[in-house]
Design a protein around this motif. Sequence first.
Motif, mmCIF file in Angstrom:
data_model
loop_
_atom_site.group_PDB
_atom_site.id
_atom_site.type_symbol
_atom_site.label_atom_id
_atom_site.label_comp_id
_atom_site.label_asym_id
_atom_site.label_seq_id
_atom_site.Cartn_x
_atom_site.Cartn_y
_atom_site.Cartn_z
ATOM 1 N N ASN A 35 1.588 -0.144 -26.650
ATOM 2 C CA ASN A 35 2.960 -0.481 -26.250
ATOM 3 C C ASN A 35 3.039 -1.798 -25.476
ATOM 4 O O ASN A 35 3.816 -1.933 -24.531
ATOM 5 C CB ASN A 35 3.572 0.652 -25.403
ATOM 6 N N ARG A 36 2.230 -2.761 -25.880
ATOM 7 C CA ARG A 36 2.281 -4.094 -25.270
ATOM 8 C C ARG A 36 2.970 -5.044 -26.253
ATOM 9 O O ARG A 36 2.748 -4.968 -27.458
ATOM 10 C CB ARG A 36 0.886 -4.604 -24.941
ATOM 11 N N GLN A 37 3.793 -5.919 -25.722
ATOM 12 C CA GLN A 37 4.554 -6.821 -26.585
ATOM 13 C C GLN A 37 4.091 -8.262 -26.419
ATOM 14 O O GLN A 37 3.642 -8.675 -25.354
ATOM 15 C CB GLN A 37 6.045 -6.738 -26.260
ATOM 16 N N MET A 38 4.222 -9.000 -27.510
ATOM 17 C CA MET A 38 4.033 -10.444 -27.485
ATOM 18 C C MET A 38 5.012 -11.032 -28.489
ATOM 19 O O MET A 38 5.093 -10.567 -29.622
ATOM 20 C CB MET A 38 2.596 -10.830 -27.814
ATOM 21 N N ALA A 39 5.788 -12.008 -28.036
ATOM 22 C CA ALA A 39 6.847 -12.602 -28.868
ATOM 23 C C ALA A 39 7.813 -11.534 -29.369
ATOM 24 O O ALA A 39 8.325 -11.613 -30.489
ATOM 25 C CB ALA A 39 6.251 -13.381 -30.028
ATOM 26 N N GLY A 40 8.053 -10.515 -28.540
ATOM 27 C CA GLY A 40 9.016 -9.475 -28.874
ATOM 28 C C GLY A 40 8.533 -8.436 -29.856
ATOM 29 O O GLY A 40 9.323 -7.586 -30.289
ATOM 30 N N LYS A 41 7.246 -8.460 -30.217
ATOM 31 C CA LYS A 41 6.720 -7.494 -31.178
ATOM 32 C C LYS A 41 5.772 -6.520 -30.482
ATOM 33 O O LYS A 41 4.953 -6.940 -29.662
ATOM 34 C CB LYS A 41 5.983 -8.227 -32.297
ATOM 35 N N PRO A 42 5.857 -5.226 -30.786
ATOM 36 C CA PRO A 42 4.970 -4.242 -30.154
ATOM 37 C C PRO A 42 3.598 -4.226 -30.807
ATOM 38 O O PRO A 42 3.448 -4.485 -31.995
ATOM 39 C CB PRO A 42 5.711 -2.921 -30.372
ATOM 40 N N GLY A 43 2.609 -3.917 -30.010
ATOM 41 C CA GLY A 43 1.249 -3.829 -30.525
ATOM 42 C C GLY A 43 0.276 -3.460 -29.427
ATOM 43 O O GLY A 43 0.630 -2.740 -28.478
ATOM 44 N N PHE A 44 -0.946 -3.967 -29.546
ATOM 45 C CA PHE A 44 -2.011 -3.680 -28.586
ATOM 46 C C PHE A 44 -2.432 -4.951 -27.843
ATOM 47 O O PHE A 44 -2.462 -6.034 -28.441
ATOM 48 C CB PHE A 44 -3.267 -3.154 -29.293
ATOM 49 N N TYR A 45 -2.780 -4.788 -26.570
ATOM 50 C CA TYR A 45 -3.617 -5.772 -25.903
ATOM 51 C C TYR A 45 -5.065 -5.327 -26.108
ATOM 52 O O TYR A 45 -5.408 -4.177 -25.816
ATOM 53 C CB TYR A 45 -3.323 -5.832 -24.404
ATOM 54 N N VAL A 46 -5.888 -6.223 -26.607
ATOM 55 C CA VAL A 46 -7.307 -5.921 -26.817
ATOM 56 C C VAL A 46 -8.069 -6.319 -25.560
ATOM 57 O O VAL A 46 -8.048 -7.481 -25.151
ATOM 58 C CB VAL A 46 -7.859 -6.666 -28.040
ATOM 59 N N VAL A 47 -8.705 -5.345 -24.935
ATOM 60 C CA VAL A 47 -9.408 -5.567 -23.668
ATOM 61 C C VAL A 47 -10.873 -5.178 -23.853
ATOM 62 O O VAL A 47 -11.175 -4.044 -24.231
ATOM 63 C CB VAL A 47 -8.774 -4.738 -22.534
ATOM 64 N N THR A 48 -11.762 -6.121 -23.594
ATOM 65 C CA THR A 48 -13.193 -5.868 -23.738
ATOM 66 C C THR A 48 -13.913 -6.335 -22.476
ATOM 67 O O THR A 48 -13.681 -7.459 -22.028
ATOM 68 C CB THR A 48 -13.782 -6.611 -24.950
ATOM 69 N N PRO A 49 -14.767 -5.472 -21.903
ATOM 70 C CA PRO A 49 -15.556 -5.952 -20.765
ATOM 71 C C PRO A 49 -16.643 -6.901 -21.231
ATOM 72 O O PRO A 49 -17.182 -6.756 -22.338
ATOM 73 C CB PRO A 49 -16.145 -4.667 -20.177
ATOM 74 N N MET A 50 -16.944 -7.877 -20.384
ATOM 75 C CA MET A 50 -18.023 -8.822 -20.678
ATOM 76 C C MET A 50 -19.076 -8.727 -19.580
ATOM 77 O O MET A 50 -18.756 -8.864 -18.387
ATOM 78 C CB MET A 50 -17.489 -10.254 -20.774
ATOM 79 N N GLN A 51 -20.302 -8.475 -19.976
ATOM 80 C CA GLN A 51 -21.423 -8.463 -19.038
ATOM 81 C C GLN A 51 -21.744 -9.906 -18.656
ATOM 82 O O GLN A 51 -22.056 -10.732 -19.507
ATOM 83 C CB GLN A 51 -22.642 -7.821 -19.678
ATOM 84 N N ILE A 52 -21.602 -10.211 -17.374
ATOM 85 C CA ILE A 52 -21.827 -11.578 -16.923
ATOM 86 C C ILE A 52 -23.291 -11.943 -17.103
ATOM 87 O O ILE A 52 -24.186 -11.182 -16.730
ATOM 88 C CB ILE A 52 -21.409 -11.741 -15.445
ATOM 89 N N ASP A 53 -23.517 -13.098 -17.679
ATOM 90 C CA ASP A 53 -24.883 -13.535 -17.958
ATOM 91 C C ASP A 53 -25.695 -13.663 -16.658
ATOM 92 O O ASP A 53 -25.288 -14.358 -15.724
ATOM 93 C CB ASP A 53 -24.839 -14.889 -18.669
ATOM 94 N N GLY A 54 -26.813 -12.944 -16.601
ATOM 95 C CA GLY A 54 -27.698 -13.016 -15.454
ATOM 96 C C GLY A 54 -27.268 -12.199 -14.261
ATOM 97 O O GLY A 54 -27.871 -12.313 -13.185
ATOM 98 N N GLN A 55 -26.219 -11.360 -14.408
ATOM 99 C CA GLN A 55 -25.734 -10.560 -13.289
ATOM 100 C C GLN A 55 -25.538 -9.108 -13.727
ATOM 101 O O GLN A 55 -25.444 -8.809 -14.922
ATOM 102 C CB GLN A 55 -24.413 -11.124 -12.754
ATOM 103 N N ALA A 56 -25.443 -8.223 -12.728
ATOM 104 C CA ALA A 56 -25.222 -6.805 -13.027
ATOM 105 C C ALA A 56 -23.745 -6.496 -13.239
ATOM 106 O O ALA A 56 -23.396 -5.458 -13.800
ATOM 107 C CB ALA A 56 -25.777 -5.940 -11.892
ATOM 108 N N ASP A 57 -22.871 -7.372 -12.764
ATOM 109 C CA ASP A 57 -21.431 -7.120 -12.843
ATOM 110 C C ASP A 57 -20.881 -7.450 -14.232
ATOM 111 O O ASP A 57 -21.473 -8.222 -14.998
ATOM 112 C CB ASP A 57 -20.682 -7.964 -11.812
#
Length: 245
Positions: free
Chosen positions: A90-112
């Motif tokens: 239920n996220r919109q962009m330019a007035g159209k409904p859809g998905f926000y794609v959310v992906t975690p990124m493992q920081i290079d060289g860190q545990a976070d």
Amino acid sequence: MIGSAARRRAGLILLATVVGTVATARLGIWQLDRAAQKVAIQARIEARRTLPALSNADLARTRAAASEQIERRVALRGRWLVDRTVFLDNRQMAGKPGFYVVTPMQIDGQADAVLVQRGWVPRNFSDRTALPQVPTPNGVVTVHGVIAPPPARLYEFDGASSGPIRQNLDLDAYARELGTPLLPLSVMQSDDPGAVSEGLRRDWPMPALDVQKHYGYAFQWFALAALMAGLYVWFQLIRPGRRDG
């Protein structure tokens, strides 16, 4: 007796006019103050976006520090945790409904890890459980974007908080689910020149400050104050003088 009653009535009208005029004028000034605050916020946002891009080592580790980095540009280097991708519904962009794609990124060289709002895709309305295919490169990549708060929360009807399709994403709960510490911020990925869009739309809206709205409200309050003062002058001072003349 009649004269005394008339004076009391005139006094009450004067008091009501003064109170009403002062109150509405102060509301107008308050709206101008709100507009000035938002103009300052806009200037701060624009100033932050002109600063050099942050790197992995610069990212804030506390919520207080993260708030000072909002709207800063960032060049994030790390590896996508592809199997942990979440599609916010239920996220919109330019007035159209859809998905926000959310992906975690493992920081290079860190545990976070950092939550990256990668972009928007339309959903399949014929099969609401169908997930769009989002190409994701393997290995270490560099992502350019802007520091942002975690994805905004929407009203949640069914309370679903697991699975790839979700209404909201709580940062602390998701970190526990990942088993990986998440920084108290997110990155809104941008379409830099030469970058691969991966089929995602990234027309992220700028923060809506609505400065003009406050100017409009201020004008209305000042106009009402002027109207009350003008009516008092006309009906209590000018008109009686004309009648007596």
